[in-house]
Design a protein around this motif. Sequence first.
Motif, PDB file in Angstrom:
ATOM      1  N   PHE A   1      13.037  -3.817  11.606  1.00 46.86           N
ATOM      2  CA  PHE A   1      11.579  -3.786  11.591  1.00 46.86           C
ATOM      3  C   PHE A   1      11.048  -3.366  10.229  1.00 46.86           C
ATOM      4  O   PHE A   1      10.067  -3.929   9.736  1.00 46.86           O
ATOM      5  N   ALA A   2      11.687  -2.379   9.598  1.00 52.77           N
ATOM      6  CA  ALA A   2      11.239  -1.909   8.290  1.00 52.77           C
ATOM      7  C   ALA A   2      11.357  -3.016   7.239  1.00 52.77           C
ATOM      8  O   ALA A   2      10.442  -3.201   6.420  1.00 52.77           O
ATOM      9  N   ILE A   3      12.451  -3.749   7.248  1.00 47.29           N
ATOM     10  CA  ILE A   3      12.620  -4.842   6.286  1.00 47.29           C
ATOM     11  C   ILE A   3      11.557  -5.909   6.517  1.00 47.29           C
ATOM     12  O   ILE A   3      10.950  -6.417   5.567  1.00 47.29           O
ATOM     13  N   PHE A   4      11.299  -6.237   7.763  1.00 47.97           N
ATOM     14  CA  PHE A   4      10.278  -7.240   8.064  1.00 47.97           C
ATOM     15  C   PHE A   4       8.890  -6.749   7.648  1.00 47.97           C
ATOM     16  O   PHE A   4       8.097  -7.511   7.093  1.00 47.97           O
ATOM     17  N   ALA A   5       8.588  -5.471   7.878  1.00 48.55           N
ATOM     18  CA  ALA A   5       7.285  -4.923   7.506  1.00 48.55           C
ATOM     19  C   ALA A   5       7.092  -4.929   5.991  1.00 48.55           C
ATOM     20  O   ALA A   5       6.006  -5.260   5.495  1.00 48.55           O
ATOM     21  N   VAL A   6       8.143  -4.587   5.262  1.00 52.01           N
ATOM     22  CA  VAL A   6       8.052  -4.607   3.798  1.00 52.01           C
ATOM     23  C   VAL A   6       7.855  -6.035   3.299  1.00 52.01           C
ATOM     24  O   VAL A   6       7.041  -6.278   2.398  1.00 52.01           O
ATOM     25  N   SER A   7       8.559  -6.998   3.885  1.00 48.62           N
ATOM     26  CA  SER A   7       8.385  -8.385   3.452  1.00 48.62           C
ATOM     27  C   SER A   7       6.982  -8.892   3.792  1.00 48.62           C
ATOM     28  O   SER A   7       6.398  -9.660   3.026  1.00 48.62           O
ATOM     29  N   ALA A   8       6.434  -8.464   4.918  1.00 48.72           N
ATOM     30  CA  ALA A   8       5.068  -8.856   5.271  1.00 48.72           C
ATOM     31  C   ALA A   8       4.067  -8.260   4.283  1.00 48.72           C
ATOM     32  O   ALA A   8       3.116  -8.937   3.867  1.00 48.72           O
ATOM     33  N   ALA A   9       4.279  -7.015   3.889  1.00 53.74           N
ATOM     34  CA  ALA A   9       3.394  -6.387   2.910  1.00 53.74           C
ATOM     35  C   ALA A   9       3.493  -7.090   1.560  1.00 53.74           C
ATOM     36  O   ALA A   9       2.471  -7.341   0.901  1.00 53.74           O
ATOM     37  N   LEU A  10       4.708  -7.414   1.142  1.00 50.06           N
ATOM     38  CA  LEU A  10       4.881  -8.141  -0.124  1.00 50.06           C
ATOM     39  C   LEU A  10       4.260  -9.533  -0.044  1.00 50.06           C
ATOM     40  O   LEU A  10       3.674 -10.010  -1.026  1.00 50.06           O
ATOM     41  N   GLY A  11       4.369 -10.176   1.089  1.00 49.10           N
ATOM     42  CA  GLY A  11       3.724 -11.476   1.275  1.00 49.10           C
ATOM     43  C   GLY A  11       2.209 -11.365   1.181  1.00 49.10           C
ATOM     44  O   GLY A  11       1.546 -12.222   0.589  1.00 49.10           O
ATOM     45  N   GLY A  12       1.649 -10.314   1.764  1.00 45.89           N
ATOM     46  CA  GLY A  12       0.210 -10.087   1.662  1.00 45.89           C
ATOM     47  C   GLY A  12      -0.229  -9.825   0.237  1.00 45.89           C
ATOM     48  O   GLY A  12      -1.250 -10.350  -0.218  1.00 45.89           O
ATOM     49  N   LEU A  13       0.543  -9.024  -0.480  1.00 44.42           N
ATOM     50  CA  LEU A  13       0.220  -8.774  -1.889  1.00 44.42           C
ATOM     51  C   LEU A  13       0.309 -10.051  -2.707  1.00 44.42           C
ATOM     52  O   LEU A  13      -0.530 -10.303  -3.570  1.00 44.42           O
ATOM     53  N   ALA A  14       1.318 -10.864  -2.454  1.00 44.24           N
ATOM     54  CA  ALA A  14       1.459 -12.128  -3.175  1.00 44.24           C
ATOM     55  C   ALA A  14       0.282 -13.051  -2.878  1.00 44.24           C
ATOM     56  O   ALA A  14      -0.197 -13.755  -3.759  1.00 44.24           O
ATOM     57  N   PHE A  15      -0.182 -13.050  -1.635  1.00 43.05           N
ATOM     58  CA  PHE A  15      -1.312 -13.899  -1.266  1.00 43.05           C
ATOM     59  C   PHE A  15      -2.563 -13.521  -2.047  1.00 43.05           C
ATOM     60  O   PHE A  15      -3.305 -14.383  -2.518  1.00 43.05           O
ATOM     61  N   PHE A  16      -2.811 -12.224  -2.203  1.00 40.78           N
ATOM     62  CA  PHE A  16      -4.014 -11.790  -2.900  1.00 40.78           C
ATOM     63  C   PHE A  16      -3.857 -11.776  -4.415  1.00 40.78           C
ATOM     64  O   PHE A  16      -4.846 -11.823  -5.142  1.00 40.78           O
ATOM     65  N   ALA A  17      -2.628 -11.727  -4.920  1.00 42.81           N
ATOM     66  CA  ALA A  17      -2.413 -11.641  -6.362  1.00 42.81           C
ATOM     67  C   ALA A  17      -2.351 -13.018  -7.027  1.00 42.81           C
ATOM     68  O   ALA A  17      -2.723 -13.152  -8.188  1.00 42.81           O
ATOM     69  N   LEU A  18      -1.880 -14.034  -6.318  1.00 35.93           N
ATOM     70  CA  LEU A  18      -1.716 -15.355  -6.921  1.00 35.93           C
ATOM     71  C   LEU A  18      -2.903 -16.248  -6.581  1.00 35.93           C
ATOM     72  O   LEU A  18      -3.405 -16.226  -5.465  1.00 35.93           O
ATOM     73  N   HIS A  19      -3.321 -17.042  -7.548  1.00 31.23           N
ATOM     74  CA  HIS A  19      -4.506 -17.890  -7.342  1.00 31.23           C
ATOM     75  C   HIS A  19      -4.203 -19.332  -7.723  1.00 31.23           C
ATOM     76  O   HIS A  19      -4.828 -19.896  -8.614  1.00 31.23           O
ATOM     77  N   SER A  20      -3.251 -19.925  -7.055  1.00 33.02           N
ATOM     78  CA  SER A  20      -2.903 -21.317  -7.321  1.00 33.02           C
ATOM     79  C   SER A  20      -2.147 -21.856  -6.108  1.00 33.02           C
ATOM     80  O   SER A  20      -2.288 -21.333  -5.005  1.00 33.02           O
ATOM     81  N   PHE A  21      -1.318 -22.879  -6.345  1.00 31.21           N
ATOM     82  CA  PHE A  21      -0.489 -23.433  -5.273  1.00 31.21           C
ATOM     83  C   PHE A  21       0.376 -22.351  -4.656  1.00 31.21           C
ATOM     84  O   PHE A  21       0.631 -22.349  -3.459  1.00 31.21           O
TER      85      PHE A  21
END
Length: 70
Positions: free
Chosen positions: A7-27
């Motif tokens: 669960f911890a690994i999945f939660a960290v990957s979800a948080a990193l995915g959320g950060l990537a979504f808000f940090a990147l502005h392209s494809f």
Amino acid sequence: MAQTIRFAIFAVSAALGGLAFFALHSFWTWAAPLLILFAGSILAEYAFNRLASNEEKQRDLEDRVRYPPT
């Protein structure tokens, strides 16, 4: 213990995915979070299979059969 780590690994990957979504502005806005979540899911299952005892794997399988994801 192994389920907590999974669960911890999945939660960290979800948080990193959320950060990537808000940090990147392209494809990569759509591709990067999905790839991060996919890689995190695979890593979480791999860690669970390596760390869990046979009894814990059996209980997890029984729980998944009894209560399938919707």
